[in-house]
Design a protein around this motif. Structure first.
Motif, PDB file in Angstrom:
ATOM      1  N   MET A  42       0.230   4.065  -2.693  1.00  0.00           N
ATOM      2  CA  MET A  42      -0.122   5.435  -2.298  1.00  0.00           C
ATOM      3  C   MET A  42       0.911   6.433  -2.823  1.00  0.00           C
ATOM      4  N   GLN A  43       2.173   6.010  -2.909  1.00  0.00           N
ATOM      5  CA  GLN A  43       3.191   6.886  -3.500  1.00  0.00           C
ATOM      6  C   GLN A  43       2.897   7.118  -4.982  1.00  0.00           C
ATOM      7  N   ILE A  44       2.516   6.060  -5.673  1.00  0.00           N
ATOM      8  CA  ILE A  44       2.188   6.180  -7.103  1.00  0.00           C
ATOM      9  C   ILE A  44       0.949   7.052  -7.286  1.00  0.00           C
ATOM     10  N   LEU A  45      -0.068   6.851  -6.443  1.00  0.00           N
ATOM     11  CA  LEU A  45      -1.284   7.663  -6.531  1.00  0.00           C
ATOM     12  C   LEU A  45      -0.973   9.134  -6.279  1.00  0.00           C
ATOM     13  N   TYR A  46      -0.207   9.398  -5.236  1.00  0.00           N
ATOM     14  CA  TYR A  46       0.151  10.781  -4.909  1.00  0.00           C
ATOM     15  C   TYR A  46       0.928  11.423  -6.066  1.00  0.00           C
ATOM     16  N   LYS A  47       1.875  10.664  -6.617  1.00  0.00           N
ATOM     17  CA  LYS A  47       2.665  11.164  -7.738  1.00  0.00           C
ATOM     18  C   LYS A  47       1.782  11.390  -8.966  1.00  0.00           C
ATOM     19  N   SER A  48       0.791  10.532  -9.168  1.00  0.00           N
ATOM     20  CA  SER A  48      -0.137  10.694 -10.295  1.00  0.00           C
ATOM     21  C   SER A  48      -0.889  12.017 -10.191  1.00  0.00           C
ATOM     22  N   TYR A  49      -1.328  12.360  -8.967  1.00  0.00           N
ATOM     23  CA  TYR A  49      -2.020  13.638  -8.770  1.00  0.00           C
ATOM     24  C   TYR A  49      -1.100  14.812  -9.097  1.00  0.00           C
ATOM     25  N   GLU A 101      -7.869   3.435  -9.828  1.00  0.00           N
ATOM     26  CA  GLU A 101      -7.101   2.185  -9.779  1.00  0.00           C
ATOM     27  C   GLU A 101      -5.915   2.245 -10.736  1.00  0.00           C
ATOM     28  N   ILE A 102      -6.133   2.811 -11.901  1.00  0.00           N
ATOM     29  CA  ILE A 102      -5.032   2.975 -12.870  1.00  0.00           C
ATOM     30  C   ILE A 102      -3.992   3.936 -12.305  1.00  0.00           C
ATOM     31  N   ALA A 103      -4.448   4.987 -11.638  1.00  0.00           N
ATOM     32  CA  ALA A 103      -3.540   5.980 -11.060  1.00  0.00           C
ATOM     33  C   ALA A 103      -2.700   5.412  -9.917  1.00  0.00           C
ATOM     34  N   CYS A 104      -3.109   4.264  -9.363  1.00  0.00           N
ATOM     35  CA  CYS A 104      -2.354   3.631  -8.273  1.00  0.00           C
ATOM     36  C   CYS A 104      -1.268   2.698  -8.791  1.00  0.00           C
ATOM     37  N   GLY A 105      -1.234   2.441 -10.085  1.00  0.00           N
ATOM     38  CA  GLY A 105      -0.203   1.579 -10.649  1.00  0.00           C
ATOM     39  C   GLY A 105      -0.763   0.261 -11.146  1.00  0.00           C
ATOM     40  N   MET A 155      -5.247  11.965   1.470  1.00  0.00           N
ATOM     41  CA  MET A 155      -5.264  10.682   2.176  1.00  0.00           C
ATOM     42  C   MET A 155      -4.009   9.889   1.827  1.00  0.00           C
ATOM     43  N   ALA A 156      -3.644   9.894   0.550  1.00  0.00           N
ATOM     44  CA  ALA A 156      -2.437   9.191   0.109  1.00  0.00           C
ATOM     45  C   ALA A 156      -1.204   9.799   0.780  1.00  0.00           C
ATOM     46  N   ALA A 157      -1.134  11.124   0.812  1.00  0.00           N
ATOM     47  CA  ALA A 157       0.003  11.793   1.457  1.00  0.00           C
ATOM     48  C   ALA A 157       0.047  11.481   2.951  1.00  0.00           C
ATOM     49  N   SER A 158      -1.104  11.450   3.590  1.00  0.00           N
ATOM     50  CA  SER A 158      -1.170  11.135   5.018  1.00  0.00           C
ATOM     51  C   SER A 158      -0.753   9.694   5.285  1.00  0.00           C
ATOM     52  N   TYR A 159      -1.167   8.778   4.424  1.00  0.00           N
ATOM     53  CA  TYR A 159      -0.759   7.377   4.574  1.00  0.00           C
ATOM     54  C   TYR A 159       0.763   7.269   4.476  1.00  0.00           C
ATOM     55  N   ILE A 160       1.354   7.940   3.497  1.00  0.00           N
ATOM     56  CA  ILE A 160       2.807   7.912   3.303  1.00  0.00           C
ATOM     57  C   ILE A 160       3.511   8.411   4.569  1.00  0.00           C
ATOM     58  N   THR A 161       3.023   9.509   5.123  1.00  0.00           N
ATOM     59  CA  THR A 161       3.604  10.077   6.337  1.00  0.00           C
ATOM     60  C   THR A 161       3.461   9.128   7.517  1.00  0.00           C
ATOM     61  N   LEU A 162       2.274   8.572   7.706  1.00  0.00           N
ATOM     62  CA  LEU A 162       2.040   7.650   8.821  1.00  0.00           C
ATOM     63  C   LEU A 162       2.887   6.381   8.677  1.00  0.00           C
ATOM     64  N   TYR A 163       2.992   5.869   7.474  1.00  0.00           N
ATOM     65  CA  TYR A 163       3.794   4.673   7.216  1.00  0.00           C
ATOM     66  C   TYR A 163       5.261   4.939   7.572  1.00  0.00           C
ATOM     67  N   ARG A 164       5.778   6.073   7.104  1.00  0.00           N
ATOM     68  CA  ARG A 164       7.184   6.407   7.392  1.00  0.00           C
ATOM     69  C   ARG A 164       7.417   6.540   8.892  1.00  0.00           C
ATOM     70  N   LEU A 196       0.822  -1.211   0.000  1.00  0.00           N
ATOM     71  CA  LEU A 196       0.000   0.000   0.000  1.00  0.00           C
ATOM     72  C   LEU A 196       0.854   1.257   0.000  1.00  0.00           C
ATOM     73  N   TYR A 197       1.985   1.200   0.662  1.00  0.00           N
ATOM     74  CA  TYR A 197       2.904   2.340   0.673  1.00  0.00           C
ATOM     75  C   TYR A 197       3.316   2.675  -0.763  1.00  0.00           C
ATOM     76  N   LYS A 198       3.674   1.661  -1.528  1.00  0.00           N
ATOM     77  CA  LYS A 198       4.077   1.875  -2.922  1.00  0.00           C
ATOM     78  C   LYS A 198       2.901   2.404  -3.744  1.00  0.00           C
TER      79      LYS A 198
END
Length: 178
Positions: free
Chosen positions: A31-38, A63-67, A93-102, A27-29
């Motif tokens: 969410m990074q792809i989704l965030y980068k897509s935005y 779903e496509i934007a997530c990789g 939400m994606a950015a928050s997940y990335i932060t929480l995961y880190r 999910l970390y990967k």
């Protein structure tokens, strides 16, 4: 409701679910792809925010934007977000997940800026130095900035070491002006 509060709540719930299913790294990967897509495709936001677009189509686009080959958990998460009409906050939400995961995995982001390309050995040495200081894992990026003239700039967390020729020349110039 506050966008920050919404995004953190959803991200916490997603992390909790990912930990329960042992899929937090995948999910970390995603969410990074989704965030980068935005960030890289501004039309994504306008498409997802369009009230005329059916939720099923939004689901497919996201779903496509997530990789490629995303987890079922991510699909279910996107479905939930769409059902609750919270798609406007998905990037956050994606950015928050990335932060929480880190934070959960004790991952620090670091950057080494040099005047010229450096060897992989040098990058690894700097990365190990940061890992020893932070007692965690480091996601390390390198960047070349020819304006530094020589030397390097090392950044991680709120620490910045500027050992560039450019900064030394500025200090000398400043001292001469006094």
């Amino acid at each position: 409701m506050d966008l920050g509060v919404i995004s953190v709540r959803y991200a916490r719930a997603l992390l909790k679910g990912a930990l329960a299913e042992k899929q937090e790294d995948e999910l970390y990967k995603e969410m990074q792809i989704l965030y980068k897509s935005y960030l890289e495709v501004p039309e994504l936001r306008t498409t997802i925010d369009n009230p005329m677009l059916a939720k099923e189509k939004k689901q497919k686009v996201l779903e496509i934007a997530c990789g490629d080959d995303i987890t079922n958990l991510t699909k279910r998460f996107i479905d939930l977000v769409l059902k609750k009409d919270r798609e406007f906050a998905l990037q956050f939400m994606a950015a928050s997940y990335i932060t929480l995961y880190r934070k959960f995995k004790n991952i620090t982001r670091g950057k080494l800026i040099t005047a010229a390309d450096v060897s992989l050995e040098t990058v690894e040495k700097m990365k190990r130095m940061v890992e020893n200081r932070t007692r965690g894992t480091v996601e390390f990026n390198t960047e070349v900035d020819k304006e530094l003239i020589g030397g390097f700039v090392l950044e991680y967390d709120d620490y910045r070491m500027n050992a560039s020729v450019k900064s030394k020349l500025r200090r000398i110039l400043s001292d001469l002006k006094k």
